[in-house]
Scaffold this motif. Structure first.
Motif, PDB file in Angstrom:
ATOM      1  N   UNK A 176      27.524   5.231  33.937  1.00 18.39           N
ATOM      2  CA  UNK A 176      28.416   6.402  34.046  1.00 18.39           C
ATOM      3  C   UNK A 176      29.402   6.444  32.886  1.00 18.39           C
ATOM      4  N   UNK A 177      30.068   5.326  32.637  1.00 17.11           N
ATOM      5  CA  UNK A 177      31.109   5.285  31.622  1.00 17.11           C
ATOM      6  C   UNK A 177      30.546   5.498  30.215  1.00 17.11           C
ATOM      7  N   UNK A 178      29.337   5.002  29.995  1.00 20.01           N
ATOM      8  CA  UNK A 178      28.714   5.151  28.687  1.00 20.01           C
ATOM      9  C   UNK A 178      28.264   6.581  28.420  1.00 20.01           C
ATOM     10  N   UNK A 179      27.779   7.258  29.460  1.00 18.08           N
ATOM     11  CA  UNK A 179      27.227   8.599  29.261  1.00 18.08           C
ATOM     12  C   UNK A 179      28.243   9.721  29.410  1.00 18.08           C
ATOM     13  N   UNK A 180      29.362   9.480  30.106  1.00 13.94           N
ATOM     14  CA  UNK A 180      30.318  10.556  30.372  1.00 13.94           C
ATOM     15  C   UNK A 180      30.908  11.189  29.111  1.00 13.94           C
ATOM     16  N   UNK A 181      31.248  10.411  28.069  1.00 16.50           N
ATOM     17  CA  UNK A 181      31.777  11.061  26.864  1.00 16.50           C
ATOM     18  C   UNK A 181      30.814  12.080  26.260  1.00 16.50           C
ATOM     19  N   UNK A 182      29.513  11.796  26.316  1.00 17.73           N
ATOM     20  CA  UNK A 182      28.528  12.742  25.793  1.00 17.73           C
ATOM     21  C   UNK A 182      28.569  14.052  26.566  1.00 17.73           C
TER      22      UNK A 182
END
Length: 366
Positions: A339-345
């Motif tokens: 979640x944390x890795x993909x949320x900025x995208x």
């Protein structure tokens, strides 16, 4: 849908290691098998139940009826919340349900459906098939004699129906609310009295006053169930279900008895039918929401202090459960890291696009 068309679309032209198996060869080279499938849901919830129907139809059509699965609504063979037991002990060979209903057996099951402030529908699909999700879930379900498959997603759900307006955390105190899974634990610590009630019993309980509030899915299903008739305020977002995945359970012994081609077909048919569920909700929720508002529903968003309290409480509970259960922590850490890795995208691309477009269209309308 024609058998040949499904085989082509689902990528089954090369099933079982052959270069291009035609449908008649595929059908003739495999045995006749008949299964039973039970669901938590029924025909009164079309997007959910019709997904299971489509899955069964795909299996039958792709095999010329050699592999047939008869679908039973919740309550016909076993109660809606006993799908896991029924599949695990082979009362039926497979079932459709949402894994967070089995929170009481092991909180880790919630990661197969949704947890508060978790993955949205596309992130969930990506974590399951491109991240560690499938491996972690398969290890978890193996202990229950189940092979699990994703079978669709509702997308972000609504925050439910309430008899009174929610202006602060204080307004949640003592509310008897139908909810499920990890969300019930979080809401309990925020003062709510959670109730897990099967779909068919929700409306009568709300009508009689046994419940003060209810969350289920979103506009399409909520309209069908008639919640707007007995509760006025409709809240968003469903912070406990950013993307709720529905699952197919298959008894492991029954699965292992299948020819490899049939095993592959289950995987492909579950993906194809599951994509239908996502499209169904996305296509029909907007108009259903408009109708609900036109019929008197009052649309609200949760106040910031409610959202902040829910986020804080959720993270405290994740930490507590992880300290007690190493497997829970392992799954949680993988899930939340994804979640944390993909949320900025999502924020950079789709978030910026959606925010601008919504504002531009509002301005255009004046």
């Amino acid at each position: 849908m024609q058998r040949r068309s499904f085989l082509k679309k689902a990528g089954l032209g090369a099933v079982a290691g052959t270069a291009a198996i035609g449908a008649p060869v595929f059908a003739q080279s495999n045995p006749k098998i008949s299964w039973k499938m039970t669901s938590t849901y029924g025909p009164s919830l079309p997007p959910l139940f019709s997904t299971a129907q489509m899955f069964c139809n795909f299996i039958s059509e792709a095999t010329d009826g050699n592999f047939s699965i008869r679908l039973y609504p919740g309550g016909e063979i076993v109660p809606g919340f006993e799908v896991m037991e029924a599949v695990g002990n082979r009362t039926v060979e497979c079932g459709q349900t949402a894994s967070y209903y089995y929170y009481g057996k092991d909180p880790s099951f919630c990661f197969d459906t949704a947890v508060p402030f978790g993955l949205n529908a596309r992130q969930m699909y990506a974590w399951m098939y491109e991240g560690d999700g499938m491996q972690l879930m398969r290890e978890l379900f193996a202990e229950r004699n189940i092979v699990n498959f994703p079978l669709g997603n509702t997308g972000t759900q609504m925050g439910g129906w309430y008899r009174k307006e929610i202006n602060s955390v204080a307004d949640l105190q003592g509310i008897k609310m139908r909810t499920a899974g990890f969300a019930g634990e979080v809401l309990s610590r925020m003062g709510v009295v959670p109730q897990q009630i099967p779909p068919g019993d929700i409306y009568p309980s709300l009508e009689k006053g046994t419940l003060d509030a209810v969350e289920f899915v979103g506009p399409v299903d909520d309209e069908k169930l008639g919640f707007q008739k007995v509760a006025k305020y409709y809240y968003a977002p469903g912070w406990w279900e950013g993307g709720a995945q529905v699952s197919l359970y298959v008894n492991d012994a029954a699965y292992n008895e299948l020819p490899k081609a049939y095993q592959t077909l289950i995987d492909m048919a579950s993906r194809a039918a599951g994509s239908k569920m996502v499209g169904d909700y996305d296509a029909h929720n907007p108009d259903a929401l408009r109708r609900l508002i036109a019929s008197g529903a009052v649309l609200r968003t949760f106040p910031r202090d409610v959202m902040d309290a829910a986020f804080k409480t959720s993270n405290e509970l994740f930490k507590e459960f992880g300290e007690k259960d190493a497997r829970f922590k392992k799954i949680h850490d993988s899930y939340m890291a994804f979640r944390d890795s993909s949320m900025p995208w999502y924020r950079v691309a789709e978030g910026a696009y959606n925010n601008y477009l919504a504002a531009a269209l509002a301005s255009q309308r004046g």
